[in-house]
Structures are given as structure tokens and as C-alpha cells.
Design an enzyme around this catalytic site. Structure first.
Site, PDB file in Angstrom:
ATOM      1  N   ARG A 206      46.215  40.780  47.646  1.00 52.87           N
ATOM      2  CA  ARG A 206      47.322  39.809  46.938  1.00 52.87           C
ATOM      3  C   ARG A 206      48.362  39.613  47.848  1.00 52.87           C
ATOM      4  NH1 ARG A 206      44.745  43.002  43.729  1.00 52.87           N
ATOM      5  NH2 ARG A 206      43.937  42.181  41.768  1.00 52.87           N
TER       6      ARG A 206
ATOM      7  N   HIS B 129      43.208  36.905  47.305  1.00 49.97           N
ATOM      8  CA  HIS B 129      41.944  36.737  48.211  1.00 49.97           C
ATOM      9  C   HIS B 129      42.003  35.121  48.688  1.00 49.97           C
ATOM     10  CE1 HIS B 129      40.358  40.188  47.000  1.00 49.97           C
ATOM     11  NE2 HIS B 129      39.721  39.958  46.125  1.00 49.97           N
TER      12      HIS B 129
ATOM     13  N   GLU C  29      36.001  47.070  51.313  1.00 47.54           N
ATOM     14  CA  GLU C  29      36.255  45.883  51.951  1.00 47.54           C
ATOM     15  C   GLU C  29      37.459  46.125  53.179  1.00 47.54           C
ATOM     16  OE1 GLU C  29      37.981  43.261  48.872  1.00 47.54           O
ATOM     17  OE2 GLU C  29      37.257  44.795  47.472  1.00 47.54           O
TER      18      GLU C  29
ATOM     19  N   HIS D  63      33.354  40.939  50.998  1.00 47.50           N
ATOM     20  CA  HIS D  63      33.615  41.311  49.381  1.00 47.50           C
ATOM     21  C   HIS D  63      32.259  41.715  48.821  1.00 47.50           C
ATOM     22  CE1 HIS D  63      35.199  42.222  45.558  1.00 47.50           C
ATOM     23  NE2 HIS D  63      36.505  41.468  45.963  1.00 47.50           N
TER      24      HIS D  63
HETATM   25  C1  GLA Z   1      39.434  42.998  44.908  1.00 46.52           C
HETATM   26  C2  GLA Z   1      40.883  43.180  43.985  1.00 46.52           C
HETATM   27  C3  GLA Z   1      40.498  43.286  42.541  1.00 46.52           C
HETATM   28  C4  GLA Z   1      39.628  42.391  42.110  1.00 46.52           C
HETATM   29  C5  GLA Z   1      38.248  42.304  42.750  1.00 46.52           C
HETATM   30  C6  GLA Z   1      37.295  41.263  42.076  1.00 46.52           C
HETATM   31  O1  GLA Z   1      38.975  44.036  45.095  1.00 46.52           O
HETATM   32  O2  GLA Z   1      41.556  43.924  44.449  1.00 46.52           O
HETATM   33  O3  GLA Z   1      41.698  43.329  41.855  1.00 46.52           O
HETATM   34  O4  GLA Z   1      40.116  41.025  42.192  1.00 46.52           O
HETATM   35  O5  GLA Z   1      38.497  41.747  44.078  1.00 46.52           O
HETATM   36  O6  GLA Z   1      37.436  41.041  40.815  1.00 46.52           O
END
Ligand code: GLA
Length: 354
Positions: free
Chosen positions: A86, A111, A320, A185
Site C-alpha cells: 500500500r 499493488h 512476497e 504474489h
Molecule cells: C497482499 C495484501 C493483502 C491482500 C492480499 C491479496 O498480501 O497485503 O492485504 O490484499 O495481498 O488479497
């Protein structure tokens, strides 16, 4: 013997609404293990590795065809960019200038935005060298894409070795100062069935990036000792996931960046090791990135199905490797800025064994 078959196999996977043909590539090694990747989002659609009896099974979540990847995928298997995780309030200052990004997570950019790199068609080129079969993917993210400045030329290279290592190399250049924080991811389930709560997780991190209830960093780092986030010695994912702890509440489970204990910034380091007792499969994640987002599949709720399976709550986990969330607005965090003339270069290895 190089151990590789002479050709990277490929088949048509689908067609986008704009009429672009999407291809699925199969990178296979000498032992018969293989990974399948499409040039939509650079998505890993399948990854077949052996258990302790030599039985191959597909250890990633995904779909059978292109259509669900277009709209409803929770980033299954995808390359994430320009910015993993974010950016608070979808804005930042860079060189004294204010930038606003597209939003797709309340007020935030998640993302990379609604049309992140996971939703783009990449140019693909296969190759084979002594290390194994590979797929090189290229994308131009234009100046202003999702609000980010600069034309960003991105290359992501996947290679699958005879040692069951999936190597992911990231490379990017820009013509204007911008931000880059790429990641992968994939959702893993080393048992290839059921939930992931009995997987033994070890994460080599003394601290996490603690977050508020909309998953934006609080500004500091939190030590893991005496918290559910202490994975320094292996424990099951399920052991402490329901403990009453403000960070578990804010993440709705584990959805946090772990700060990898690295000897130096950008040094390739073992970030995590996951063992699944019933199959004996082991996944190790090595990376040059300073953090690894551990997400325990909290938002999976049984509404998605794919490859003959229903994806119930916590039936997959993600590791990730990336920089920390919201770095552009957090002066203490390692920088995610890329300038013209510089090269963004980073590497992650997903290593499978038993
Ligand atoms: C990442 C984010 C999560 C969520 C996943 C997919 O890990 O941090 O909050 O958005 O992707 O759902």
C-alpha cells in the site's frame, strides 16, 4: 548432460477482451518438475514439485483459464508493480512534486493500482541455458500509468533449475525519477490440499512493520519476541494466528512485512523456510529484498474455485519479498526511488526440496 529438454513448451491460454492472445509457457527440469507461467500478469498458474515419495503435485493456487484472472483474482501468482503493497492515501511527494495515484483499497493504492502489472499483457521470450529453462517478460509502464511518473521499462525473468529452484530476476529503468517495488504474489499450499495452518513456518526476522487497521505502517518497527509474530524458530502458521493481539486484529491474521535479518542491505538472504509435515515438502525463500510480506490467505472465503479446488479461508499463504509498505511516505524506511540512469535490480529464489 544439461538436464533440460530442448524446448520450452507453450500453449494458448486464452484471449483478452482486447483480443490479445495469452500464452502459457512450461518450464520443466530434468527430474520432471515444472512451472507454468502466462504472459498475462506474469502469472504462475501451476507449479509441480515432488513430495517425500517423489509424487508431483501442484503447490500454487490458481485458475484453469484466463477469465477469472482478468477481474476476480486476489493476485494469484502474479507479478506486482509498480508498487507492492500500500501507498497511504494514494499519494506521495517526489522531488518536491505531489503525485496522486489511482485508488483500489479504500483511499489507498494497493499493488500498483486497479490496473497494476498483474493485469497487463507482457512480451514474452523463452530461453534455455546451463541453469535451466527460462522465460523473460517485458513491459513498458508508461509515464502516468496509475499516476506514477516516468516511462518504466521492466524485465522479469523466471528460470527453473534442476535443483527445483524458481529464480525470479527483476530489472527496471526509468526516464524520470519514480518509485519501484516489484514482487511475486504466488499463494502456496505445500500439501496441495486443505488449509495451510499445519505448515511449519520459519521467518528469519526480529521485527515486523506494524500497521494500523487499514494496513498502513504505524511508522516504526515492532519486535517479534513474545508476540504471535515470532517465527524465528519454526512453528505452525495456525499456532498463534487467533491470539488476541492488536497486530493480528489489524492484519485479520498475518498480513505483515517481516524485516529480514540481513548482514547488509541487498545481500541475498534466506528469508523464510516452510515445511509441510504430511508431504515433506519444503519451500525456502531467498531474496535480496529487505522485507517479506507474509500473508496467510485471510481474505480467501470459499467464493473462488480453480483447478478443481475451492479456495476456502487460509488455504494458501504468500511470501512476497519486497520493500516495506508505504516507503514513499515513511522517511525512515529503505528507499524505493529509482532515478534515470540507475538500474533497479533484485532477485528472489523460491527453492523447493523435501
Ligand atoms: C497482499 C495484501 C493483502 C491482500 C492480499 C491479496 O498480501 O497485503 O492485504 O490484499 O495481498 O488479497
Amino acid at each position: 548432460m544439461t538436464g533440460t529438454t530442448s524446448k520450452v513448451l507453450s500453449t494458448t491460454f486464452g484471449t483478452t477482451p482486447a483480443g490479445e492472445i495469452i500464452t502459457e509457457y512450461q518450464l520443466q527440469n530434468a527430474s520432471g518438475s515444472f512451472v507454468k507461467i502466462i504472459n498475462f500478469g506474469g502469472i504462475i498458474t501451476q507449479l509441480h514439485v515432488p513430495d517425500k515419495n517423489g509424487q508431483l503435485a501442484d503447490v500454487v493456487l490458481g485458475f484453469d483459464n484466463l477469465e477469472p484472472y482478468l477481474e476476480k483474482s486476489p493476485y494469484f501468482g502474479a507479478i506486482i508493480g509498480r508498487y507492492g503493497n500500500r501507498i497511504a492515501n494514494a499519494c506521495f511527494q517526489l522531488r518536491g512534486q505531489h503525485y496522486s495515484l489511482a485508488t483500489n483499497n479504500g483511499a489507498n493504492n494497493l499493488h500498483g493500482g486497479p490496473i497494476g502489472f498483474d493485469k497487463r499483457v507482457w512480451q514474452a521470450e523463452t530461453f534455455i541455458d546451463a541453469k535451466g529453462q527460462g522465460l523473460r517478460l517485458h513491459l513498458l509502464s508508461q509515464d502516468g500509468d496509475q499516476g506514477f511518473p516516468g516511462n518504466l521499462q521492466v524485465t522479469v525473468t523466471y528460470q527453473f533449475t534442476d535443483d527445483n529452484e524458481l529464480i525470479v530476476d527483476y530489472f527496471a529503468t526509468t526516464d524520470q525519477t519514480t518509485l519501484v517495488n516489484l514482487t511475486q504474489h504466488s499463494y502456496f499450499n505445500l500439501a496441495a490440499r486443505g488449509d495451510i495452518l499445519q505448515h511449519q513456518m520459519q521467518i528469519f526476522a526480529d521485527r515486523i512493520v506494524d500497521i494500523n487497521n487499514v494496513q498502513i505502517p504505524l511508522g516504526g518497527l515492532m519486535r517479534v519476541e513474545n508476540t504471535p509474530f515470532d517465527f524465528r524458530t519454526p512453528k505452525t502458521i495456525g499456532k498463534d494466528i487467533n491470539q488476541s493481539h492488536s497486530q493480528i486484529a489489524n492484519g485479520v491474521g498475518y498480513d505483515h512485512t517481516f524485516v529480514i535479518n540481513q548482514s547488509a542491505y541487498k545481500v541475498m538472504t534466506l528469508a523464510a523456510r516452510v515445511t509441510e509435515p504430511s508431504s515433506g515438502r519444503v519451500l525456502e525463500v531467498l531474496t535480496e529484498e529487505p522485507g517479506v510480506q507474509f500473508y496467510s490467505g485471510n481474505f480467501l472465503d470459499g467464493s473462488l474455485t480453480g483447478k478443481g479446488t475451492t479456495y476456502h479461508h487460509r488455504t494458501g499463504f504468500c511470501l512476497e519479498p519486497q520493500h516495506y509498505p508505504d516507503s514513499p511516505n515513511q522517511t525512515e524506511f529503505p528507499s524505493t526511488i529509482l532515478n534515470p540512469g540507475e538500474e533497479y535490480k533484485t532477485k528472489t529464489i523460491f527453492r523447493f526440496s523435501v
